[in-house]
Design a protein around this motif. Structure first.
Motif, PDB file in Angstrom:
ATOM      1  N   LEU A 130     -15.855  -0.367 -11.982  1.00 24.08           N
ATOM      2  CA  LEU A 130     -15.003   0.779 -12.260  1.00 24.08           C
ATOM      3  C   LEU A 130     -13.969   0.875 -11.152  1.00 24.08           C
ATOM      4  O   LEU A 130     -14.313   0.855  -9.971  1.00 24.08           O
ATOM      5  CB  LEU A 130     -15.824   2.065 -12.320  1.00 24.08           C
ATOM      6  N   VAL A 131     -12.721   0.970 -11.521  1.00 21.20           N
ATOM      7  CA  VAL A 131     -11.634   1.038 -10.553  1.00 21.20           C
ATOM      8  C   VAL A 131     -10.896   2.354 -10.759  1.00 21.20           C
ATOM      9  O   VAL A 131     -10.444   2.657 -11.864  1.00 21.20           O
ATOM     10  CB  VAL A 131     -10.645  -0.138 -10.732  1.00 21.20           C
ATOM     11  N   GLU A 132     -10.810   3.149  -9.693  1.00 25.71           N
ATOM     12  CA  GLU A 132     -10.050   4.400  -9.773  1.00 25.71           C
ATOM     13  C   GLU A 132      -8.653   4.156  -9.232  1.00 25.71           C
ATOM     14  O   GLU A 132      -8.471   3.795  -8.068  1.00 25.71           O
ATOM     15  CB  GLU A 132     -10.737   5.499  -8.952  1.00 25.71           C
ATOM     16  N   LEU A 133      -7.665   4.355 -10.104  1.00 21.77           N
ATOM     17  CA  LEU A 133      -6.275   4.165  -9.714  1.00 21.77           C
ATOM     18  C   LEU A 133      -5.765   5.417  -9.009  1.00 21.77           C
ATOM     19  O   LEU A 133      -6.109   6.540  -9.378  1.00 21.77           O
ATOM     20  CB  LEU A 133      -5.419   3.876 -10.944  1.00 21.77           C
ATOM     21  N   SER A 134      -4.964   5.240  -8.013  1.00 18.41           N
ATOM     22  CA  SER A 134      -4.397   6.379  -7.295  1.00 18.41           C
ATOM     23  C   SER A 134      -2.891   6.187  -7.173  1.00 18.41           C
ATOM     24  O   SER A 134      -2.373   5.845  -6.109  1.00 18.41           O
ATOM     25  CB  SER A 134      -5.031   6.515  -5.906  1.00 18.41           C
ATOM     26  N   PRO A 135      -2.172   6.399  -8.291  1.00 16.79           N
ATOM     27  CA  PRO A 135      -0.721   6.175  -8.255  1.00 16.79           C
ATOM     28  C   PRO A 135      -0.023   7.253  -7.440  1.00 16.79           C
ATOM     29  O   PRO A 135      -0.552   8.341  -7.220  1.00 16.79           O
ATOM     30  CB  PRO A 135      -0.328   6.278  -9.731  1.00 16.79           C
ATOM     31  N   ILE A 136       1.164   6.956  -6.998  1.00 22.20           N
ATOM     32  CA  ILE A 136       1.952   7.928  -6.250  1.00 22.20           C
ATOM     33  C   ILE A 136       2.274   9.106  -7.162  1.00 22.20           C
ATOM     34  O   ILE A 136       2.504   8.936  -8.366  1.00 22.20           O
ATOM     35  CB  ILE A 136       3.247   7.281  -5.708  1.00 22.20           C
ATOM     36  N   ASP A 137       2.231  10.298  -6.620  1.00 23.42           N
ATOM     37  CA  ASP A 137       2.616  11.465  -7.408  1.00 23.42           C
ATOM     38  C   ASP A 137       4.083  11.323  -7.796  1.00 23.42           C
ATOM     39  O   ASP A 137       4.940  11.063  -6.939  1.00 23.42           O
ATOM     40  CB  ASP A 137       2.392  12.738  -6.601  1.00 23.42           C
ATOM     41  N   PRO A 138       4.409  11.486  -9.075  1.00 22.15           N
ATOM     42  CA  PRO A 138       5.763  11.128  -9.540  1.00 22.15           C
ATOM     43  C   PRO A 138       6.878  11.921  -8.882  1.00 22.15           C
ATOM     44  O   PRO A 138       7.998  11.425  -8.751  1.00 22.15           O
ATOM     45  CB  PRO A 138       5.697  11.398 -11.054  1.00 22.15           C
ATOM     46  N   TRP A 139       6.594  13.165  -8.462  1.00 23.43           N
ATOM     47  CA  TRP A 139       7.656  13.960  -7.831  1.00 23.43           C
ATOM     48  C   TRP A 139       8.016  13.452  -6.435  1.00 23.43           C
ATOM     49  O   TRP A 139       8.999  13.888  -5.852  1.00 23.43           O
ATOM     50  CB  TRP A 139       7.261  15.432  -7.763  1.00 23.43           C
ATOM     51  N   LEU A 140       7.187  12.514  -5.884  1.00 21.17           N
ATOM     52  CA  LEU A 140       7.486  11.940  -4.575  1.00 21.17           C
ATOM     53  C   LEU A 140       8.426  10.741  -4.663  1.00 21.17           C
ATOM     54  O   LEU A 140       8.859  10.226  -3.638  1.00 21.17           O
ATOM     55  CB  LEU A 140       6.186  11.524  -3.877  1.00 21.17           C
ATOM     56  N   THR A 141       8.725  10.299  -5.881  1.00 23.45           N
ATOM     57  CA  THR A 141       9.695   9.216  -6.041  1.00 23.45           C
ATOM     58  C   THR A 141      11.096   9.770  -5.776  1.00 23.45           C
ATOM     59  O   THR A 141      11.421  10.889  -6.182  1.00 23.45           O
ATOM     60  CB  THR A 141       9.630   8.624  -7.459  1.00 23.45           C
ATOM     61  N   ALA A 142      11.891   8.999  -5.105  1.00 16.17           N
ATOM     62  CA  ALA A 142      13.256   9.408  -4.746  1.00 16.17           C
ATOM     63  C   ALA A 142      13.272  10.785  -4.095  1.00 16.17           C
ATOM     64  O   ALA A 142      13.895  11.727  -4.592  1.00 16.17           O
ATOM     65  CB  ALA A 142      14.154   9.402  -5.986  1.00 16.17           C
TER      66      ALA A 142
END
Length: 315
Positions: free
Chosen positions: A11-23
Motif C-alpha cells: 500500500l502506497v500513500e501518495l502525498s501530492p503538493i497542495d494545489p494552492w501552493l503551485t505558483a
C-alpha cells in the motif's frame, strides 16, 4: 495499491503538493477600498477585487426546496442589478439555495453570457438546466485544484468535497497573494486539506438542513428524543466548525450560508422543532478556541474592507 513482481502487494500513500501552493505569490499591499466583501443574503456574497466583481451562490428571489426554505434576510434592493453586473459567478452545488433558477432566470433575460463557474462534479451542477428553460450561454465546468486566472492579480481554484465529491465543491480566491477560502456547505472540504492563515474564511454554520428527524413519527421518535438529537447535532456542527477554524487560523472568519427560515405556514412544526445554530454561538466558540482569529457576523448589505480589516481587526 501496487502489485509487486513476486506476487506480493504493498500500500502506497501518495502525498501530492497542495494545489494552492503551485505558483505561489507573495502578498502585495492592499489599498483601502480595493477588496470589498459585501453580504447580500444567505450564501450570496459579492466580492470586489479592483475592477472585477465576483459573485457567489446567488439565491436572491423566491423560495428554495419546493418552498420549504425562504431567505431570512431580504437582500439589498439593487441585488439583481448587482448580479447582472458581475464579471463572474461561482455556484458551488446544485441545491436550490445555491443554484436558484428563479434568480438565474433574471440573469438569463438580462445578461445570459456572464461566465458562471462550477466544479467538474460527476453529477453536474446544471443537471436540470434544459428542463428549467433558463438560457445561460457561458457555463464553465472547471477542473479541480487548478488555478483559473482572471487577470494578473486575481485567480481562483475550485476544490471538491471529501464526503460528497459527486456534487459539492468549495473555492479559494487569491488576489495579490491574499487568499479567501469559502468552504460553503462542504462536509469535509478537500478531504480536510486546506490552506492555513488565509485572509478570510467563510463557511456554513446553522445546520438544520435535513428533514430528519422532524418528519419521523412513532416508535422512539418522541418530542424529547427529537429535541435531544437536534441539540447534539447542532453541538457537533459547532465544535467541528470551530475546531476547523482553530486548525486553519484564518485572519478573519465569517459564518454564512445558513440564513434561511421555514416560513411557510405548513412548515411551522419543522421551524419550531428544528432549532439551528446562530452565527453568534459559533463566533463565540471561535473567539474562545482561536482568539487570534477575528470574527465577522454579516448583516444584509454589510461590507468588509479587507485592507482595513487586516490592518486593524479590532475596528
Amino acid at each position: 495499491v501496487e502489485i509487486l513482481d513476486e506476487g506480493g502487494m504493498q500500500l502506497v500513500e501518495l502525498s501530492p503538493i497542495d494545489p494552492w501552493l503551485t505558483a505561489p505569490r507573495n502578498p502585495l499591499e492592499l489599498q483601502e477600498g480595493e477588496v470589498k466583501i459585501t453580504y447580500l443574503t444567505h450564501a450570496c456574497m459579492e466580492l470586489q477585487f479592483g475592477q472585477k466583481c465576483f459573485l457567489f451562490d446567488p439565491w436572491l428571489r423566491g423560495p428554495a426546496f419546493a418552498r420549504g426554505w425562504w431567505l431570512l434576510h431580504e437582500p439589498p434592493a439593487d441585488c439583481l442589478d448587482r448580479l447582472c453586473a458581475a464579471d463572474l459567478i461561482y455556484i458551488s452545488h446544485l441545491h436550490s439555495d445555491h443554484l436558484s433558477y428563479p434568480t438565474l432566470k433574471v440573469l438569463s433575460e438580462r445578461r445570459p453570457d456572464v461566465p458562471i463557474y462550477v466544479g467538474d462534479t460527476s453529477r453536474p451542477v446544471f443537471w436540470y438546466l434544459e428542463q428549467s428553460k433558463v438560457k445561460l450561454t457561458n457555463i464553465k465546468v472547471t477542473p479541480f485544484g487548478v488555478w483559473q486566472n482572471v487577470d494578473e492579480n486575481l485567480r481562483f481554484m475550485i476544490l471538491m468535497d471529501g464526503v460528497h465529491p459527486e456534487m459539492d465543491t468549495c473555492i479559494i480566491v487569491d488576489y495579490k497573494g491574499h487568499m479567501i477560502l469559502n468552504t460553503v456547505d462542504c462536509t469535509r472540504p478537500n478531504g480536510g486539506r486546506l490552506p492555513q492563515n488565509v485572509a478570510l474564511m467563510m463557511s456554513d454554520f446553522a445546520g438544520g438542513a435535513s428533514g430528519f428527524p422532524m418528519t419521523f413519527q412513532g416508535g422512539k421518535y418522541s418530542s424529547s428524543w427529537k429535541a435531544e438529537f437536534i441539540k447534539n447535532e447542532r453541538k457537533k456542527l459547532l465544535n467541528y466548525k470551530a475546531t476547523l477554524v482553530k486548525s486553519l487560523q484564518p485572519r478573519i472568519y465569517c459564518p454564512f450560508a445558513g440564513y434561511f427560515v421555514e416560513a411557510h405556514p405548513s412548515d411551522k412544526y419543522i421551524k419550531n422543532t428544528n432549532i439551528k445554530n446562530s452565527p453568534e454561538d459559533l463566533n463565540a466558540l471561535i473567539n474562545k478556541l482561536a482568539p487570534d482569529t477575528k470574527t465577522w457576523t454579516p448583516k444584509p448589505g454589510a461590507m468588509l474592507d479587507l485592507c482595513l480589516a487586516l490592518k486593524d481587526p479590532t475596528s
